[in-house]
Design a protein around this motif. Structure first.
Motif, PDB file in Angstrom:
ATOM      1  N   HIS A 238       0.850  -1.092   0.006  1.00  0.00           N
ATOM      2  CA  HIS A 238       0.132   0.040  -0.058  1.00  0.00           C
ATOM      3  C   HIS A 238       0.920   1.110   0.132  1.00  0.00           C
ATOM      4  CE1 HIS A 238      -4.092  -1.859   0.215  1.00  0.00           C
ATOM      5  NE2 HIS A 238      -3.609  -2.772   1.488  1.00  0.00           N
ATOM      6  N   SER A 241       2.066   1.931  -3.617  1.00  0.00           N
ATOM      7  CA  SER A 241       0.738   2.162  -4.299  1.00  0.00           C
ATOM      8  C   SER A 241       0.424   3.586  -4.172  1.00  0.00           C
ATOM      9  CB  SER A 241      -0.540   1.487  -3.892  1.00  0.00           C
ATOM     10  OG  SER A 241      -1.447   1.847  -4.335  1.00  0.00           O
ATOM     11  N   ALA A 245       2.252   6.244  -7.169  1.00  0.00           N
ATOM     12  CA  ALA A 245       0.942   6.248  -7.861  1.00  0.00           C
ATOM     13  C   ALA A 245       0.869   6.650  -9.338  1.00  0.00           C
ATOM     14  CB  ALA A 245      -0.351   7.011  -6.993  1.00  0.00           C
ATOM     15  N   PRO A 275      -4.030   6.433  -6.813  1.00  0.00           N
ATOM     16  CA  PRO A 275      -3.219   4.842  -6.253  1.00  0.00           C
ATOM     17  C   PRO A 275      -4.414   3.696  -6.591  1.00  0.00           C
ATOM     18  CG  PRO A 275      -3.370   6.718  -4.528  1.00  0.00           C
ATOM     19  CD  PRO A 275      -4.174   7.127  -5.358  1.00  0.00           C
ATOM     20  N   LEU A 276      -4.095   2.581  -6.424  1.00  0.00           N
ATOM     21  CA  LEU A 276      -4.573   1.283  -6.533  1.00  0.00           C
ATOM     22  C   LEU A 276      -5.243   0.860  -5.228  1.00  0.00           C
ATOM     23  CD1 LEU A 276      -2.412  -0.513  -9.233  1.00  0.00           C
ATOM     24  CD2 LEU A 276      -4.648   0.856  -9.562  1.00  0.00           C
ATOM     25  N   SER A 277      -5.054   1.648  -3.967  1.00  0.00           N
ATOM     26  CA  SER A 277      -5.407   1.251  -2.675  1.00  0.00           C
ATOM     27  C   SER A 277      -6.611   2.171  -2.347  1.00  0.00           C
ATOM     28  CB  SER A 277      -4.472   1.626  -1.709  1.00  0.00           C
ATOM     29  OG  SER A 277      -3.005   1.022  -1.923  1.00  0.00           O
ATOM     30  N   THR A 329      -7.217  -3.399  -1.115  1.00  0.00           N
ATOM     31  CA  THR A 329      -6.686  -3.291  -2.330  1.00  0.00           C
ATOM     32  C   THR A 329      -7.935  -3.263  -3.467  1.00  0.00           C
ATOM     33  OG1 THR A 329      -6.893  -5.977  -2.446  1.00  0.00           O
ATOM     34  CG2 THR A 329      -4.985  -4.779  -1.866  1.00  0.00           C
ATOM     35  N   LEU A 333      -4.687  -4.245  -7.683  1.00  0.00           N
ATOM     36  CA  LEU A 333      -3.497  -4.236  -6.787  1.00  0.00           C
ATOM     37  C   LEU A 333      -3.816  -5.986  -5.969  1.00  0.00           C
ATOM     38  CD1 LEU A 333      -0.982  -2.803  -5.438  1.00  0.00           C
ATOM     39  CD2 LEU A 333      -2.579  -2.052  -3.723  1.00  0.00           C
TER      40      LEU A 333
END
Length: 542
Positions: A238, A241, A245, A275-277, A329, A333
């Motif tokens: 994370h 991520s 990003a 971000p992918l979080s 996620t 992710l």
């Protein structure tokens, strides 16, 4: 219009293979993937968390052996996963689990290395309306929809891991019992569901209890990413991520552009700089929000937050250290988390997941991870005694049932024109032949003094042929509509094999089939029918 990626990939289309290799088809490539995975090990604390989570499930000596194997260097994993749908959700959940088990067994036999099947419980998502129901086929046609009916489900942003079944679950179980209670093995399966699906249980716990019971003999291992003991192991993923990003989004967007140029669409849309979080500002059991870059550097908007709140990168870093379970996620992710934690040799996925992985090569490269083999799950169509009788009475094959209903009715009418009605195909052929002959004669007579007349003839030919085709289709439907019994049989057949127009495995749940054939008998049937590294559609004929 963009092509479905997974179908092209399964056909071996070079355009698709340029984005995702079909290494799963080749024994040497499979051995290479296993060797690569065997060089990685599970962290001891992570393994201890896995053991603790699995001890809560149905007793299974085979699962205990697999957990022991996972602690040893050189052991690899075959992973699959699914959202934790009510009563296991669609049938393909069972097919996925069976595919992972059979794939792990095959890789172990091919390479001589231990390989363990692992089911990833997808509990981080908040799409409750996607998983709060289950369908059971009925002889009358349309399937029975059994739903949990959670208040506020449509607007909930809480990860489903924290969704308790609540007071409505007895009503859902009663609906199943009323519909399926007369089936030969109903008591066995319904009792299993009633033990697992209790008001105080979570969706995830009930799901895992039932699926682990079905595959206890095969030793299927379960992983829940919302387990608090696992959260610290997600922190580095994370953090990257969030901190990286912009670069990650740029690389994924380039990949998406290449997919689009090749005629495919992105399975997951990439938002610039995001971000992918996901982040839950009110705590691990609170609503989760996507992060989008704000106008102020180092600040992120919480997309969809009722107060349009924002958070800084410094605050996110602080929460990652203090309470990493606040982070979850996204679909892209999750595989990175999986393959950071586990020695994954192969991932067994459905069509949507295969399309995800077509996007993921840049992210794996960015994170310095090897991508596992991507193996298509088994696909089945259950031809039970009810469906068999309908097919026999109609004189159809299972493949025939996929035709549009009107087309199928017209075809059946042509086969059963016992009252002097000419078959639609013959009517069309006679009308077109007569018209074409007259048109040709007219063309010959005018060719010598009006050369341009040929274009008018061609246009007329096309128009009339289209009109004849539509007229004959209506004629066929009119004949077919005379036979109410045939129409009802076709409707029941298509409701069984293609409910709501979709493949049976994507709509129907397990309860009907388990109650009819027996939980273990049906599971064994699926396991025995799974062909490793195939992915072809097969008929199950109990």
């Amino acid at each position: 219009m963009a092509s479905p990626f997974s179908a092209s990939w399964m056909r071996g289309d070079p355009r698709a293979l340029a984005f995702l290799s079909d290494r799963f088809r080749h024994r040497a490539a499979r051995a290479e993937a296993v060797t690569s995975a065997a060089s990685r090990t599970i962290a001891p604390a992570l393994h201890a968390a896995l053991v603790a989570r699995n001890t809560r499930l149905a007793p299974s000596p085979a699962r205990e052996r697999n957990l022991e194997l996972l602690a040893r260097p050189g052991t690899t994993a075959v992973v699959t996963g699914q959202q934790v749908g009510l009563f296991l959700g669609p049938l393909f959940t069972v097919y996925k689990a069976a595919s992972a088990i059979v794939t792990a067994r095959a890789l172990s036999e091919e390479t001589g290395r231990p390989c363990v099947p692992i089911f990833w419980l997808q509990t981080e998502d908040h799409d409750l309306p996607e998983i709060d129901h289950c369908f059971a086929p009925r002889a009358s046609g349309e399937p029975l929809r059994v739903a949990l009916q959670v208040p506020g489900a449509a607007t909930s942003r809480t990860p489903v891991a924290h969704c308790h079944l609540g007071e409505n679950i007895p009503r859902a179980l009663a609906s199943l019992r009323a519909e399926l209670g007369s089936q030969p093995h109903a008591e066995e399966h319904l009792a299993l569901l009633e033990r697992a699906y209790r008001p105080e249980a979570t969706m995830a716990d009930a799901f895992a209890e039932v699926l682990s019971s079905l595959f206890a003999d095969e030793g299927l291992v379960f992983l829940d990413p919302r387990d608090p003991r696992l959260a610290p192991f997600a922190t580095p993923i994370h953090r990257r991520s969030i901190e990286e990003a912009s670069a990650i989004a740029r690389e994924l967007a380039e990949r998406g552009g290449a997919l689009s140029a090749a005629g495919f669409s992105e399975q997951v849309h990439i938002r610039p700089g995001s971000p992918l979080s996901f982040f839950s500002p009110s705590g691990p059991k609170g609503a989760r929000y996507r992060l989008d870059p704000a106008a102020s550097p180092g600040t992120w908007n919480l997309v969809g937050h009722p107060e349009e709140a924002s958070v800084t990168t410094a605050e996110l870093r602080s929460w990652l250290e203090r309470e990493p379970l606040r982070f979850t996620t996204s679909a892209l992710l999750r595989p990175i988390l999986q393959d950071t934690w586990l020695p994954t040799a192969a991932y067994v996925g459905g069509p949507g997941e295969i399309a995800y992985f077509a996007q993921l090569a840049p992210l794996y490269a960015h994170m310095g991870l090897p991508m596992p083999l991507i193996v298509p799950r088994a696909r089945f169509r259950v031809i039970d005694d009810r469906v068999r009788r309908l097919l026999d009475k109609l004189g159809l094959s299972p493949e025939d049932a996929a035709a549009p209903r009107d087309e199928l009715l017209a075809r059946l009418a042509a086969q059963n024109t016992g009252e002097g009605f000419e078959p639609p195909e013959a009517v069309e052929a006679r009308l077109v032949s007569t018209f074409a002959a007259e048109l040709a004669r007219l063309g010959e007579r005018t060719a010598s003094f009006e050369p341009g007349f040929a274009r008018a003839l061609s246009r007329t030919d096309k128009t009339v042929r289209g009109g004849i085709s539509r007229l004959v289709a209506r004629y066929g439907r009119a004949i077919a509509q005379r036979d109410q019994v045939t129409r009802e049989r076709v409707e029941r057949l298509q409701a069984s094999l293609l409910p709501t127009g979709a493949p049976q495995e994507r709509i129907h749940g397990l309860p009907y089939y388990a109650c009819h054939f027996g939980s273990r008998a049906f599971t064994r049937l699926v396991l025995d029918a799974c062909v490793p590294f195939s992915g072809e559609l097969k008929d199950l004929k109990p």
